[in-house]
Design a protein around this motif. Structure first.
Motif, PDB file in Angstrom:
ATOM      1  N   VAL A 169      23.848  52.104  17.440  1.00  0.00           N
ATOM      2  CA  VAL A 169      22.899  51.904  18.506  1.00  0.00           C
ATOM      3  C   VAL A 169      23.096  52.926  19.715  1.00  0.00           C
ATOM      4  CG1 VAL A 169      24.011  50.694  20.044  1.00  0.00           C
ATOM      5  CG2 VAL A 169      23.809  49.635  18.398  1.00  0.00           C
ATOM      6  N   GLN A 170      24.172  53.525  20.080  1.00  0.00           N
ATOM      7  CA  GLN A 170      24.290  54.612  20.330  1.00  0.00           C
ATOM      8  C   GLN A 170      23.714  55.630  20.219  1.00  0.00           C
ATOM      9  OE1 GLN A 170      25.116  52.623  22.721  1.00  0.00           O
ATOM     10  NE2 GLN A 170      26.022  53.993  24.188  1.00  0.00           N
ATOM     11  N   GLY A 171      24.063  56.058  18.973  1.00  0.00           N
ATOM     12  CA  GLY A 171      23.380  57.405  18.287  1.00  0.00           C
ATOM     13  C   GLY A 171      24.416  58.558  18.216  1.00  0.00           C
TER      14      GLY A 171
ATOM     15  N   VAL B 256      21.017  57.883  11.549  1.00  0.00           N
ATOM     16  CA  VAL B 256      21.857  57.142  11.671  1.00  0.00           C
ATOM     17  C   VAL B 256      22.878  55.922  11.560  1.00  0.00           C
ATOM     18  CG1 VAL B 256      20.706  54.903  13.682  1.00  0.00           C
ATOM     19  CG2 VAL B 256      22.985  56.920  13.786  1.00  0.00           C
ATOM     20  N   ILE B 257      21.751  55.155  10.753  1.00  0.00           N
ATOM     21  CA  ILE B 257      22.147  53.938   9.861  1.00  0.00           C
ATOM     22  C   ILE B 257      23.243  54.671   8.360  1.00  0.00           C
ATOM     23  CG2 ILE B 257      21.080  52.031   8.435  1.00  0.00           C
ATOM     24  CD1 ILE B 257      19.268  51.758  10.326  1.00  0.00           C
TER      25      ILE B 257
ATOM     26  N   LEU C  21      21.490  62.503  15.480  1.00  0.00           N
ATOM     27  CA  LEU C  21      21.040  61.196  15.382  1.00  0.00           C
ATOM     28  C   LEU C  21      20.810  60.536  16.656  1.00  0.00           C
ATOM     29  CD1 LEU C  21      24.581  60.483  13.018  1.00  0.00           C
ATOM     30  CD2 LEU C  21      21.813  61.556  12.304  1.00  0.00           C
ATOM     31  N   LYS C  22      19.723  59.604  16.384  1.00  0.00           N
ATOM     32  CA  LYS C  22      18.821  58.891  17.087  1.00  0.00           C
ATOM     33  C   LYS C  22      19.517  57.638  17.358  1.00  0.00           C
ATOM     34  CE  LYS C  22      14.492  56.923  19.407  1.00  0.00           C
ATOM     35  NZ  LYS C  22      13.258  56.991  18.938  1.00  0.00           N
TER      36      LYS C  22
ATOM     37  N   LEU D  69      22.446  43.206  10.228  1.00  0.00           N
ATOM     38  CA  LEU D  69      21.117  43.628  11.531  1.00  0.00           C
ATOM     39  C   LEU D  69      20.740  44.879  11.376  1.00  0.00           C
ATOM     40  CD1 LEU D  69      24.375  42.436  13.400  1.00  0.00           C
ATOM     41  CD2 LEU D  69      22.277  41.666  13.227  1.00  0.00           C
ATOM     42  N   THR D  70      20.805  46.026  10.043  1.00  0.00           N
ATOM     43  CA  THR D  70      20.429  46.903  10.492  1.00  0.00           C
ATOM     44  C   THR D  70      19.008  47.203   9.699  1.00  0.00           C
ATOM     45  OG1 THR D  70      21.238  47.679   8.820  1.00  0.00           O
ATOM     46  CG2 THR D  70      22.859  48.238  11.008  1.00  0.00           C
TER      47      THR D  70
END
Length: 501
Positions: A403-405, A482-483, A411-412, A469-470
């Motif tokens: 979520v934060q990256g 990021v995932i 990483l976004k 969720l991702t």
């Protein structure tokens, strides 16, 4: 209504399948039957059981284990019952002219408070936790008045600013032992004299150990915890409150049925006093912290996490002196007694409220079962609880990273708070697994195998929730890195859980 003479206990026979009726206290203790408490709210059912436990504890306290085991199996005789209630005969009358049960005569209040306020969580004022409208309960029968008075004083937050709360704090968790029927359940939670003494509770004679409505708390008094006796502590009433009778008989708005004399409102009055220290109430787990600010308090629901996350506190003693640790816990005394004297499975009744000051956010009442054998190695149960909590922590933590990256790694982040959704999904989806594992004999008989299976299943739930969720965000190319990073890190940490057998 006198709780020692009149029918007031709401029950159904035949294990709860029979016709509803009100049972007298003598019938309950002296006649064999498979009664079960029957009320429309789980918290009131638990409060009714606890009230019966407290009454039976102070009037029929077993001197030793043999007496406790005898009473667990056989009803009292009429003579035993009469002798037990004799010293307290006038203490349990809701309408006594000078010392009504859990009340004070002559309470001064600017206005009467609607009776619905005694049913914790129902809307009066700004609290709308469970009902949509104020005034839905306008008349309470003696049965409900007695149970709600006791529940408000023993298990609930105070009435608000300036009013004192229970001896266990604002909204403590009650933990009792479940039994096959109501009479067995009550006796399983009545303690022998030696165990009351072990809890460091004073036990003076009835001449000195009188409830607060018989010997009132003095205004501005300072009361050391170890001067509060068994009777006075179990029935501690921290508020000056007085029921107001309904003008005409009416059906109880909770139980229904025929019109009966009841109560439409009550008066409450602030008064100040101080209890020094913490009275060691036997019906809740106590936690101790010897870090910066040493403290002793009772367990309570402070988050949305389910009751199993606190199970180690509920059943496994962690003695600070013995372990040298800075934190420890002492289970409710009925749990300890049954572990020492009973055999077979352990079924816990757990209940409490999650609150924000005087407002109730959530009602939490459930039963947790532990299979025979968990006592043989008390390290197993805490390990199961801890692994469950760690798995949730891994899932939530890795999703929070996604979520934060991470700017340093380029990483976004996803941005949406899916980690909070994940925590709720984890608790919901693993609830049945947790309870099945705790209550399964093979968990403790075949520990290494059962533990490995448990961890694998927890990991599978975590991976499934992560993907669910991702997946919608994986459609955006800029979020794939990021995932992937979070997924890889989660799998590494989940694999480490397997090493903690």
């Amino acid at each position: 209504m006198n709780l020692l003479k009149d029918p007031w206990i709401p029950v159904r026979a035949n294990g709860g399948t029979g016709v509803f009726r009100l049972l007298a206290y003598q019938q309950f203790l002296c006649e064999p039957n498979n009664w079960q408490v029957s009320l429309p709210r789980d918290d009131l059912e638990l409060a009714c059981v606890q009230l019966l436990v407290c009454m039976t504890q102070v009037m029929f306290l077993p001197e030793e284990n043999r007496t406790w085991q005898k009473r667990l199996k056989n009803p009292l005789s009429a003579d035993e019952f009469a002798a037990g209630i004799k010293p307290c005969h006038d203490w349990f009358d809701l309408d006594h002219p000078t010392q009504p049960f859990m009340q004070s005569r002559g309470v001064k209040a600017a206005e009467n408070t609607p009776i619905q306020k005694l049913l914790i969580g129902l809307p009066e004022g700004n609290n709308h936790a469970f009902f949509n409208e104020a005034g839905e309960v306008r008349n309470l029968s003696g049965t409900l008045a007695a149970i709600t008075l006791f529940n408000q004083a023993s298990n609930c937050p105070s009435f608000g600013g300036g009013f004192k709360g229970s001896l266990r704090g604002g909204a403590p968790i009650t933990t009792l032992v479940y039994g096959a029927d109501l009479r067995e359940m009550v006796w399983r939670n009545v303690l022998t004299r030696s165990r009351i003494a072990k809890r460091q509770i004073a036990m003076p004679s009835f001449e000195y150990d009188q409830p607060t409505w018989v010997r009132p708390i003095l205004e501005k008094a300072t009361i050391p915890w170890n001067e509060i006796g068994l009777m006075r502590g179990l029935f501690w009433q921290p508020t000056r409150v007085e029921l107001v009778k309904s003008e005409v008989p009416a059906p109880c708005d909770v139980l229904g049925g025929e019109a009966v004399p009841g109560y439409s409102s009550f008066r409450k009055e602030k008064f100040n006093f101080t209890v020094e220290g913490v009275w060691p109430h036997p019906h809740g787990a106590m936690t101790m912290n010897l870090k910066k600010d040493p403290s002793v308090k009772f367990s309570s629901f402070t988050t949305t996490a389910p009751a199993w996350t606190l199970l180690s506190e509920f059943v496994v003693p962690n003695n600070i002196n013995a372990s040298g640790a800075k934190e420890g816990s002492i289970p409710a005394e009925p749990i300890t007694q049954v572990n020492e004297l009973g055999d077979g499975d352990l079924h816990l009744l757990i209940g409490g409220y999650r609150t924000n000051q005087a407002s109730v956010l959530e009602r939490r009442h459930e039963m947790i079962s532990l299979a025979q054998g968990w006592q043989d190695d008390k390290g197993h149960l805490p390990k199961l609880v801890e692994i469950g909590k760690e798995a949730k922590k891994v899932l939530r933590g890795k999703l929070y990273f996604a979520v934060q990256g991470n700017k340093d790694k380029g990483l976004k982040g996803i941005g949406a708070a899916i980690h909070e959704i994940a925590e709720k999904m984890f608790y919901a989806r693993t609830e049945s697994l947790i309870h099945e594992t705790f209550s399964n004999d093979l968990t403790y008989k075949e520990w290494p195998t059962a533990y490995s299976i448990f961890v694998k299943q927890l990991a599978e739930h975590c991976r499934a929730i992560f993907e669910e969720l991702t997946d919608p965000y994986a459609l955006k190319p800029e979020l794939i890195p990021v995932i992937a990073w979070a997924r890889r890190s989660m799998n590494i940490d989940l694999a480490k859980l397997m090493e903690k057998v």
